[in-house]
Design a protein around this motif. Structure first.
Motif, PDB file in Angstrom:
ATOM      1  N   GLY A 151      31.482  46.778  51.576  1.00  0.00           N
ATOM      2  CA  GLY A 151      31.942  47.211  49.973  1.00  0.00           C
ATOM      3  C   GLY A 151      32.569  47.522  49.398  1.00  0.00           C
ATOM      4  N   TYR A 152      33.193  46.406  49.425  1.00  0.00           N
ATOM      5  CA  TYR A 152      34.427  46.063  48.496  1.00  0.00           C
ATOM      6  C   TYR A 152      34.073  44.056  47.884  1.00  0.00           C
ATOM      7  CZ  TYR A 152      35.889  43.453  53.213  1.00  0.00           C
ATOM      8  OH  TYR A 152      36.077  42.168  54.007  1.00  0.00           O
ATOM      9  N   GLU A 153      35.091  44.014  47.020  1.00  0.00           N
ATOM     10  CA  GLU A 153      35.417  42.632  46.401  1.00  0.00           C
ATOM     11  C   GLU A 153      36.866  41.734  46.877  1.00  0.00           C
ATOM     12  OE1 GLU A 153      33.993  41.630  42.646  1.00  0.00           O
ATOM     13  OE2 GLU A 153      32.553  42.907  42.996  1.00  0.00           O
ATOM     14  N   THR A 154      36.870  40.829  47.698  1.00  0.00           N
ATOM     15  CA  THR A 154      38.202  40.019  47.780  1.00  0.00           C
ATOM     16  C   THR A 154      38.944  39.158  46.276  1.00  0.00           C
ATOM     17  OG1 THR A 154      37.501  40.450  50.209  1.00  0.00           O
ATOM     18  CG2 THR A 154      39.669  38.944  49.537  1.00  0.00           C
ATOM     19  N   GLU A 155      39.866  38.948  46.239  1.00  0.00           N
ATOM     20  CA  GLU A 155      40.289  38.696  44.926  1.00  0.00           C
ATOM     21  C   GLU A 155      42.108  38.182  45.342  1.00  0.00           C
ATOM     22  OE1 GLU A 155      40.772  41.519  41.864  1.00  0.00           O
ATOM     23  OE2 GLU A 155      38.635  41.260  41.523  1.00  0.00           O
ATOM     24  N   GLU A 156      42.304  36.870  44.787  1.00  0.00           N
ATOM     25  CA  GLU A 156      43.579  36.275  44.734  1.00  0.00           C
ATOM     26  C   GLU A 156      44.012  35.504  43.720  1.00  0.00           C
ATOM     27  OE1 GLU A 156      45.691  32.921  47.672  1.00  0.00           O
ATOM     28  OE2 GLU A 156      43.591  32.891  47.264  1.00  0.00           O
ATOM     29  N   ASN A 157      45.497  36.025  43.814  1.00  0.00           N
ATOM     30  CA  ASN A 157      46.072  36.165  42.260  1.00  0.00           C
ATOM     31  C   ASN A 157      47.351  35.355  42.604  1.00  0.00           C
ATOM     32  OD1 ASN A 157      46.041  35.383  39.620  1.00  0.00           O
ATOM     33  ND2 ASN A 157      46.464  37.790  38.949  1.00  0.00           N
ATOM     34  N   ASN A 158      47.412  33.994  42.768  1.00  0.00           N
ATOM     35  CA  ASN A 158      49.236  33.805  42.500  1.00  0.00           C
ATOM     36  C   ASN A 158      49.649  34.728  43.787  1.00  0.00           C
ATOM     37  OD1 ASN A 158      49.717  32.438  40.194  1.00  0.00           O
ATOM     38  ND2 ASN A 158      49.783  34.759  38.576  1.00  0.00           N
TER      39      ASN A 158
END
Length: 108
Positions: free
Chosen positions: A30-37
């Protein structure tokens, strides 16, 4: 203490492996994974929350901000470990997701 280049390599590899496992578990967790820098975020819709995974190069640790707490993992025996509990990065992440979602069946 390991040198900066070795830490960056090890932390990048650990976070990339964790990111792939988190992406694989998104539907069940029930989540989303994000990557930034180089910063990994796990964003939950219900209940609303964000877990933040950050490599901290000056102190050679991976820091996790989750459940209103900061967890600081050290490099030990070839993995990043929370000294207080002995949990490695994957085990700790799984526990935090279970606690947040109140779902004991979730597995990374």
């Amino acid at each position: 203490m390991v040198d900066e280049q070795t830490f960056r390599h090890d932390s990048d590899a650990a976070l990339e492996q964790l990111k792939q496992r988190l992406i694989d578990g998104e539907d069940l967790g029930g989540y989303e994974t994000e990557e930034n820098n180089g910063v990994l975020n796990v964003v939950f819709d219900a209940p609303k929350a964000k877990f933040v995974f950050t490599p901290n190069t000056p102190v050679r640790q991976i820091w996790i901000s989750a459940l209103s707490t900061s967890f600081k993992l050290d490099w030990a025996d070839g993995k990043f470990v929370l000294p207080k509990t002995g949990e490695d990065l994957d085990t700790l992440t799984e526990r935090l997701i279970k606690e947040h979602t109140d779902d004991d069946t979730f597995e990374l």
